[in-house]
Motif scaffolding. Structure first.
Motif, PDB file in Angstrom:
ATOM      1  N   GLN A 243       3.864   5.751  13.697  1.00  0.00           N
ATOM      2  CA  GLN A 243       3.833   6.386  12.151  1.00  0.00           C
ATOM      3  C   GLN A 243       4.329   8.043  12.459  1.00  0.00           C
ATOM      4  OE1 GLN A 243      -0.270   5.816  10.989  1.00  0.00           O
ATOM      5  NE2 GLN A 243       0.891   4.113   9.765  1.00  0.00           N
ATOM      6  N   GLU A 244       4.913   8.393  13.648  1.00  0.00           N
ATOM      7  CA  GLU A 244       5.390  10.058  13.838  1.00  0.00           C
ATOM      8  C   GLU A 244       6.358   9.960  12.659  1.00  0.00           C
ATOM      9  OE1 GLU A 244       6.062  10.798  17.827  1.00  0.00           O
ATOM     10  OE2 GLU A 244       7.115   9.785  17.929  1.00  0.00           O
ATOM     11  N   ARG A 245       7.326   9.331  12.795  1.00  0.00           N
ATOM     12  CA  ARG A 245       9.001   9.186  11.740  1.00  0.00           C
ATOM     13  C   ARG A 245       8.577   8.855  10.075  1.00  0.00           C
ATOM     14  NH1 ARG A 245      14.157   9.198  16.171  1.00  0.00           N
ATOM     15  NH2 ARG A 245      12.450  10.500  17.244  1.00  0.00           N
ATOM     16  N   LEU A 246       9.392   9.833   9.485  1.00  0.00           N
ATOM     17  CA  LEU A 246       9.281   9.455   8.014  1.00  0.00           C
ATOM     18  C   LEU A 246      10.389   9.209   7.589  1.00  0.00           C
ATOM     19  CD1 LEU A 246       7.142  12.511   7.066  1.00  0.00           C
ATOM     20  CD2 LEU A 246       6.892  10.466   6.780  1.00  0.00           C
ATOM     21  N   ALA A 247      10.894   8.214   6.757  1.00  0.00           N
ATOM     22  CA  ALA A 247      12.061   7.421   6.350  1.00  0.00           C
ATOM     23  C   ALA A 247      12.224   8.329   5.396  1.00  0.00           C
ATOM     24  CB  ALA A 247      11.615   5.729   6.156  1.00  0.00           C
ATOM     25  N   THR A 248      14.037   8.400   5.931  1.00  0.00           N
ATOM     26  CA  THR A 248      14.221   9.237   4.058  1.00  0.00           C
ATOM     27  C   THR A 248      15.922   8.130   4.315  1.00  0.00           C
ATOM     28  OG1 THR A 248      15.271  10.386   5.669  1.00  0.00           O
ATOM     29  CG2 THR A 248      13.160  10.907   4.358  1.00  0.00           C
ATOM     30  N   ALA A 249      16.656   8.756   2.551  1.00  0.00           N
ATOM     31  CA  ALA A 249      17.484   8.286   2.695  1.00  0.00           C
ATOM     32  C   ALA A 249      17.956   8.923   1.777  1.00  0.00           C
ATOM     33  CB  ALA A 249      17.052   6.959   1.927  1.00  0.00           C
TER      34      ALA A 249
ATOM     35  N   GLN B 155      -9.048  11.929   3.426  1.00  0.00           N
ATOM     36  CA  GLN B 155      -8.845  11.659   5.361  1.00  0.00           C
ATOM     37  C   GLN B 155      -7.951  11.235   5.529  1.00  0.00           C
ATOM     38  OE1 GLN B 155     -11.593  13.266   7.161  1.00  0.00           O
ATOM     39  NE2 GLN B 155     -11.283  14.124   5.017  1.00  0.00           N
ATOM     40  N   TYR B 156      -6.972  10.782   5.200  1.00  0.00           N
ATOM     41  CA  TYR B 156      -5.257   9.930   5.311  1.00  0.00           C
ATOM     42  C   TYR B 156      -4.287  10.761   4.256  1.00  0.00           C
ATOM     43  CZ  TYR B 156      -8.098   6.519   6.877  1.00  0.00           C
ATOM     44  OH  TYR B 156      -9.754   6.434   8.153  1.00  0.00           O
ATOM     45  N   GLU B 157      -3.195  10.710   5.124  1.00  0.00           N
ATOM     46  CA  GLU B 157      -1.731  11.067   4.163  1.00  0.00           C
ATOM     47  C   GLU B 157      -1.170   9.869   3.592  1.00  0.00           C
ATOM     48  OE1 GLU B 157      -2.209  15.185   5.404  1.00  0.00           O
ATOM     49  OE2 GLU B 157      -2.560  12.842   6.529  1.00  0.00           O
ATOM     50  N   LEU B 158      -0.554   9.323   2.600  1.00  0.00           N
ATOM     51  CA  LEU B 158       0.191   8.264   2.065  1.00  0.00           C
ATOM     52  C   LEU B 158       2.771   8.386   3.542  1.00  0.00           C
ATOM     53  CD1 LEU B 158       0.810   5.440   0.703  1.00  0.00           C
ATOM     54  CD2 LEU B 158       1.598   7.233  -1.143  1.00  0.00           C
TER      55      LEU B 158
ATOM     56  N   ASP C 268      -1.025  15.387  14.089  1.00  0.00           N
ATOM     57  CA  ASP C 268      -0.180  14.832  15.792  1.00  0.00           C
ATOM     58  C   ASP C 268      -0.538  12.894  15.277  1.00  0.00           C
ATOM     59  OD1 ASP C 268      -0.225  14.050  18.373  1.00  0.00           O
ATOM     60  OD2 ASP C 268      -2.761  14.411  18.747  1.00  0.00           O
ATOM     61  N   TRP C 269       0.640  12.511  14.993  1.00  0.00           N
ATOM     62  CA  TRP C 269       0.439  11.367  13.953  1.00  0.00           C
ATOM     63  C   TRP C 269       0.820   9.678  15.547  1.00  0.00           C
ATOM     64  CZ3 TRP C 269      -0.931  11.867   9.635  1.00  0.00           C
ATOM     65  CH2 TRP C 269      -0.224  12.788   9.125  1.00  0.00           C
ATOM     66  N   SER C 270       0.077   9.213  14.899  1.00  0.00           N
ATOM     67  CA  SER C 270       0.692   7.542  15.346  1.00  0.00           C
ATOM     68  C   SER C 270       1.571   7.745  15.575  1.00  0.00           C
ATOM     69  CB  SER C 270      -0.603   6.677  14.837  1.00  0.00           C
ATOM     70  OG  SER C 270      -0.156   5.314  15.604  1.00  0.00           O
ATOM     71  N   PRO C 271       2.062   7.072  17.244  1.00  0.00           N
ATOM     72  CA  PRO C 271       2.971   6.689  17.069  1.00  0.00           C
ATOM     73  C   PRO C 271       4.426   5.926  17.395  1.00  0.00           C
ATOM     74  CG  PRO C 271       2.885   7.495  19.688  1.00  0.00           C
ATOM     75  CD  PRO C 271       1.477   6.979  18.183  1.00  0.00           C
TER      76      PRO C 271
ATOM     77  N   SER D 109       7.259  -1.134   3.401  1.00  0.00           N
ATOM     78  CA  SER D 109       5.509  -0.640   3.478  1.00  0.00           C
ATOM     79  C   SER D 109       4.748   0.761   3.018  1.00  0.00           C
ATOM     80  CB  SER D 109       4.871  -0.988   4.984  1.00  0.00           C
ATOM     81  OG  SER D 109       3.167  -1.471   5.092  1.00  0.00           O
ATOM     82  N   ALA D 110       3.964   0.216   1.813  1.00  0.00           N
ATOM     83  CA  ALA D 110       2.784   1.772   1.414  1.00  0.00           C
ATOM     84  C   ALA D 110       1.829   1.876   2.436  1.00  0.00           C
ATOM     85  CB  ALA D 110       2.768   2.487   0.358  1.00  0.00           C
ATOM     86  N   GLU D 111       1.830   2.806   3.183  1.00  0.00           N
ATOM     87  CA  GLU D 111       0.235   2.779   4.281  1.00  0.00           C
ATOM     88  C   GLU D 111      -0.471   3.967   4.584  1.00  0.00           C
ATOM     89  OE1 GLU D 111       1.894   0.961   7.857  1.00  0.00           O
ATOM     90  OE2 GLU D 111       2.689  -0.793   6.732  1.00  0.00           O
ATOM     91  N   ILE D 112      -1.580   4.042   4.836  1.00  0.00           N
ATOM     92  CA  ILE D 112      -2.040   5.209   5.416  1.00  0.00           C
ATOM     93  C   ILE D 112      -1.064   5.444   6.402  1.00  0.00           C
ATOM     94  CG2 ILE D 112      -4.280   4.921   4.514  1.00  0.00           C
ATOM     95  CD1 ILE D 112      -5.159   4.206   7.728  1.00  0.00           C
ATOM     96  N   ARG D 113      -0.938   6.833   6.373  1.00  0.00           N
ATOM     97  CA  ARG D 113      -0.355   8.010   8.194  1.00  0.00           C
ATOM     98  C   ARG D 113      -1.267   7.741   8.356  1.00  0.00           C
ATOM     99  NH1 ARG D 113       3.745  12.587   8.370  1.00  0.00           N
ATOM    100  NH2 ARG D 113       5.044  11.481  10.032  1.00  0.00           N
TER     101      ARG D 113
END
Length: 283
Positions: A45-51, A142-145, A40-43, A122-126
């Motif tokens: 960070q709910e989507r992942l970037a892809t290329a 406790q956090y995903e990257l 249940d991600w923070s809004p 930006s690399a962050e905790i998700r």
């Protein structure tokens, strides 16, 4: 007759026991806690970037362009954007100290494509909904990257105008080919995390350690191990010492010269935000 251990031996046994318990606990986490992209991600960070790469172009999915009224009140827009890799002309290193003592900081990179077009990575905790960052929890799986790809008004403006942290924006010495390779490697890393999630780790898998890994792919000699990457508020000092920051300013002046908070505040709603925050550039 009774025997008793000297007090120091008792303390040694207690400390040894605590170390064993800590190691056992961490091994248990390693064995039974696994990273996931389904939470249940923070809004924001709910989507992942892809290329998707095709020759000299790349189409990036889920580029973030959020509109902030505060750090907790915002509208998130996710966009698809295409970039011509032949047009990359600059790399910028962003350092955001966020504590009362110099040490903790967030770092990320931004890439210029000419015509005042920039995209930051930006690399962050998700964060899961309601979570906040803790260095200790960052050691305990406790956090995903995640790699956030977004426009500068979002990733920089959030930090300068709403978190009110100092932000330093440094031009990096990199030719076009190196800038392109760096951009591509970061997007490939984003793809890899979307396919196979990883845990953030406060010591070994952070915003700054990932930047170092990407940069090391391009350097003939790797960036040396330093406390300045473990305490990333010092990472700009290290970059300065290595000649990676494109400036002729002396050490005692460069950090102040590249602080952009006033410019970011004054141009928060202007169409020329990215150009404006670079108007301080001077040698």
């Amino acid at each position: 007759m009774t025997f008793s251990l000297p007090r120091r031996h008792v303390l040694h046994r207690i400390l040894l026991g605590l170390v064993v318990v800590a190691i056992a606990g961490y091994l248990a986490l390693a064995l039974f806690v696994h990273p996931s992209n389904a939470r249940d991600w923070s809004p924001d960070q709910e989507r992942l970037a892809t290329a998707e790469f095709s020759g000299d172009s790349v189409r990036v999915h889920n580029v973030r362009s959020a509109i902030y009224r505060s750090t907790t009140d915002y509208d998130v827009r996710w966009q698809e954007r295409s970039y011509d890799l032949r047009r990359i002309e600059s790399v910028w290193f962003v350092v955001e100290p966020f504590a009362d003592w110099r040490g903790p900081a967030h770092t990320f990179l931004s890439f210029g494509f000419g015509n005042d077009e920039y995209v930051a990575i930006s690399a962050e905790i998700r964060k899961e909904r309601g979570e906040s960052f803790s260095p200790l929890r960052g050691l305990l799986r406790q956090y995903e990257l995640t790699y956030i790809v977004g426009d500068e008004r979002d990733l920089i403006g959030l930090r300068t105008n709403h978190r009110h942290d100092d932000v330093h924006l440094y031009p990096v010495r990199a030719d076009r080919d190196a800038a392109r390779q760096l951009f591509v490697s970061m997007l490939e890393r984003a793809n890899a995390l979307a396919a196979k999630p990883e845990f953030y780790n406060t010591l070994g898998n952070t915003c700054t350690s990932n930047i170092v890994d990407h940069v090391n792919l391009l350097l003939p000699e790797p960036i040396p191990f330093s406390y300045k990457t473990l305490l990333p508020a010092y990472s700009d000092d290290l970059a300065f010492d290595l000649g990676l920051i494109d400036t002729n300013l002396p050490r005692e002046q460069f950090r102040t010269a590249f602080r952009i908070n006033g410019l970011a505040r004054d141009h928060a709603d202007h169409a020329d935000f990215s150009a404006a925050i670079r108007s301080h550039q001077r040698d």
